[in-house]
Motif scaffolding. Structure first.
Motif, mmCIF file in Angstrom:
data_model
loop_
_atom_site.group_PDB
_atom_site.id
_atom_site.type_symbol
_atom_site.label_atom_id
_atom_site.label_comp_id
_atom_site.label_asym_id
_atom_site.label_seq_id
_atom_site.Cartn_x
_atom_site.Cartn_y
_atom_site.Cartn_z
ATOM 1 N N TYR A 298 0.809 -1.159 -0.072
ATOM 2 C CA TYR A 298 0.023 0.059 0.158
ATOM 3 C C TYR A 298 0.678 0.996 -0.148
ATOM 4 N N ASP B 117 -10.185 3.162 -1.843
ATOM 5 C CA ASP B 117 -10.507 2.364 -0.908
ATOM 6 C C ASP B 117 -10.351 2.101 0.545
ATOM 7 N N LEU B 118 -11.299 2.080 1.748
ATOM 8 C CA LEU B 118 -11.247 2.150 3.380
ATOM 9 C C LEU B 118 -10.872 0.756 3.663
ATOM 10 N N SER B 119 -11.076 -0.137 2.421
ATOM 11 C CA SER B 119 -11.022 -1.779 3.474
ATOM 12 C C SER B 119 -10.141 -2.011 2.948
ATOM 13 N N PHE B 120 -8.994 -1.792 1.911
ATOM 14 C CA PHE B 120 -8.120 -2.109 1.690
ATOM 15 C C PHE B 120 -6.711 -2.383 3.292
ATOM 16 N N PRO B 121 -6.189 -4.010 2.371
ATOM 17 C CA PRO B 121 -5.465 -4.237 3.972
ATOM 18 C C PRO B 121 -4.005 -3.125 3.232
ATOM 19 N N LYS B 122 -3.593 -2.463 4.289
ATOM 20 C CA LYS B 122 -3.192 -1.576 3.946
ATOM 21 C C LYS B 122 -1.443 -1.364 4.476
ATOM 22 N N GLU C 263 -0.414 -5.138 4.418
ATOM 23 C CA GLU C 263 -0.440 -6.239 4.152
ATOM 24 C C GLU C 263 1.182 -6.247 2.477
ATOM 25 N N TYR D 279 -7.980 -10.312 -1.972
ATOM 26 C CA TYR D 279 -8.310 -8.812 -1.878
ATOM 27 C C TYR D 279 -8.567 -8.297 -3.773
ATOM 28 N N LYS E 181 -12.235 -7.610 -4.806
ATOM 29 C CA LYS E 181 -13.001 -6.623 -4.559
ATOM 30 C C LYS E 181 -13.535 -6.649 -6.447
ATOM 31 N N ASP F 5 -12.839 -3.638 -8.425
ATOM 32 C CA ASP F 5 -13.307 -3.089 -9.071
ATOM 33 C C ASP F 5 -12.669 -2.492 -9.970
#
Length: 73
Positions: free
Chosen positions: A6, A31-36, A38, A47, A51, A53
């Motif tokens: 990220y 995307d507030l749920s992105f695994p920051k 990881e 993910y 997602k 997207d």
């Protein structure tokens, strides 16, 4: 340096509006749920695929992750 994917990908934010890496980075940032925190490909890839997207296509993720690996892993 110990950076998450990220943190690495954020460096592409602010690029041209037609640059796929910049579009990906902006969508990832929003995307507030992105695994920051990881760092591992499998978790991140799952993910991105789940997602689905359109602004975060897996082909762009794969290319960005390859650059991330070259620099930080």
């Amino acid at each position: 340096m110990d950076r998450s994917f990220y943190q690495f990908a954020l460096s592409y934010r602010g690029g041209g509006k037609n640059e796929v890496n910049a579009i990906f980075a902006e969508a990832m940032f929003n995307d507030l749920s992105f695994p920051k925190d990881e760092k591992h490909f499998d978790s991140l890839s799952r993910y991105v695929e789940d997602k689905a997207d359109p602004n975060m296509p897996s082909i762009v993720f794969d290319e960005l992750y390859a650059h991330y690996e070259d620099q930080f892993l």
